[in-house]
Design a protein around this motif. Sequence first.
Motif, PDB file in Angstrom:
ATOM      1  N   ALA A 246       0.903  -1.193   0.079  1.00 35.26           N
ATOM      2  CA  ALA A 246      -0.098  -0.127  -0.058  1.00 35.26           C
ATOM      3  C   ALA A 246       0.864   1.136   0.029  1.00 35.26           C
ATOM      4  N   GLY A 247       2.228   1.101   0.092  1.00 36.96           N
ATOM      5  CA  GLY A 247       3.120   2.362   0.052  1.00 36.96           C
ATOM      6  C   GLY A 247       3.110   2.888   1.177  1.00 36.96           C
ATOM      7  N   LEU A 248       2.862   2.440   2.437  1.00 34.81           N
ATOM      8  CA  LEU A 248       2.621   3.078   3.857  1.00 34.81           C
ATOM      9  C   LEU A 248       3.667   2.740   4.745  1.00 34.81           C
ATOM     10  N   GLN A 249       3.868   3.549   5.775  1.00 35.82           N
ATOM     11  CA  GLN A 249       5.018   3.232   6.830  1.00 35.82           C
ATOM     12  C   GLN A 249       4.151   3.388   8.211  1.00 35.82           C
ATOM     13  N   PRO A 250       4.599   2.630   9.464  1.00 35.70           N
ATOM     14  CA  PRO A 250       3.982   2.723  10.440  1.00 35.70           C
ATOM     15  C   PRO A 250       3.957   4.189  10.794  1.00 35.70           C
ATOM     16  N   PRO A 251       2.538   4.627  11.242  1.00 36.01           N
ATOM     17  CA  PRO A 251       2.297   6.028  11.514  1.00 36.01           C
ATOM     18  C   PRO A 251       2.907   6.288  13.095  1.00 36.01           C
ATOM     19  N   LYS A 252       3.431   7.719  13.184  1.00 40.67           N
ATOM     20  CA  LYS A 252       3.929   8.165  14.427  1.00 40.67           C
ATOM     21  C   LYS A 252       3.174   8.924  15.244  1.00 40.67           C
ATOM     22  N   THR A 253       1.998   9.517  14.815  1.00 40.80           N
ATOM     23  CA  THR A 253       1.130  10.407  15.720  1.00 40.80           C
ATOM     24  C   THR A 253      -0.253   9.533  15.343  1.00 40.80           C
ATOM     25  N   TRP A 254      -1.494  10.289  16.218  1.00 44.49           N
ATOM     26  CA  TRP A 254      -2.809  10.038  15.960  1.00 44.49           C
ATOM     27  C   TRP A 254      -3.318  10.289  14.650  1.00 44.49           C
TER      28      TRP A 254
END
Length: 434
Positions: free
Chosen positions: A172-180
């Motif tokens: 999906a071209g995504l990275q783990p999120p760092k904020t809400w």
Amino acid sequence: MITGSRSLFGQSTVSRRGFLRIGGGVAAVAALPLSLTACSSSGGSGKVRVVGVADQQKPMEELLAAYKQTQSDVDFSTSFAPTDQVQTVVRTQLAGGNAPDLHVLYPGNGSAMSMAQLAKAGLLADLSAQAWTKDVPSGLDAAYRSEGKTFLYSAGSSVIGAIYNKKVFAQAGLQPPKTWAELLDVCAQLKAKGIVPIALGAQTPWVTQLITYALVPSAVYAKNPGFDDEMASGRAKFRGSGWADALTKYQDLQKRGFFNDNPNGTTYEQQTSMVATGKAAMAVQVSAVLSSFRQATSTPDDLGMFPFPGWDDAGQPWIPAGTVVGLGVSARGKNRDKALAFVDFLGRQENINRWAASVSAIPFKRDASSTIDPALADFLPIIDADHAVPFMDQRWPNAEVQPAHFAAVQNLLAGKTDVEGALGQMDEAYGKKS
């Protein structure tokens, strides 16, 4: 010899993987199979009778085998079962004089099988004379100790975060999120691609609490570290606190359609399968079940874990890190001294490390020989920065609040209550005498 492992109900536990609980639902005794009686009456043979939850089976069997290499004259009989069954059955046996010698024990004071509850009832043997107890940090007193005495053996702490399918994220071209805000954006992109962003198995009661627990550290304790003390003194309640912010965010995830359909009709096992097969991108879970998620996929390396960001500032993460379910020695067991000797063996550093590694926990005492699961790498700096708080139930005053929390979340998901009503259920349970 170590007898073949069996469940409390006479069936194989191979298919019952991943049942380490930080809490546990209560099942009705009347619903339990009759085969329980035959199994639970096996303690008179001179064997040390051990009853654990299913996630303890692997480390227990490995460490029992190691112990037998030096203590060949000690025999063990082991049984393992899911938490909801153990919570009711073992508690009944302990009170009824038919106690196992060594049994699953939960840290703190949050359930009927918790350390504080059983110690208060005089059902646990004191472990304080054993050398390893001196290395348990004082900050973990509420988990391990009651009235200055140590009653719980646990190898260390587990964290709550998002177990995620790295392949799904990459595609999906995504990275783990760092904020809400980043989390909401990631979930929206996943949903747009037809992927369930967050698998939620709320039919299994203990799963209901995990998202709350992941959000409460930043919503409550980052702003008010003394919240538990204020609750205990009656100066604070769940209502009107940061708990309302956490539950509102929980509800917001559902309103945005970021959970699977019908979470209250979805089990923990189904949740696990959804992430393992890539149907869902992630699940908020305790790190102790990482092994179960890995066992459910043919490509274990595709699974990772990241802190679930309930915070707005990427530089200020707060997480829950609680003592993992452990063991207690029955004060009334027929082979108490043998059980105590085995726990003393478990307290050696190499055995603490072995148990912790088996359940993806962080040893309560770390040294150069300690190996931490690589999936937990992003959690260690947060813990070392003292931005981790114990699982909330470990400071609750009785065994009523946790099931009230389970029910409140299920009602919230079902639209049967609102945040204020859910927290009201919890306040009412908190006010009951222990």
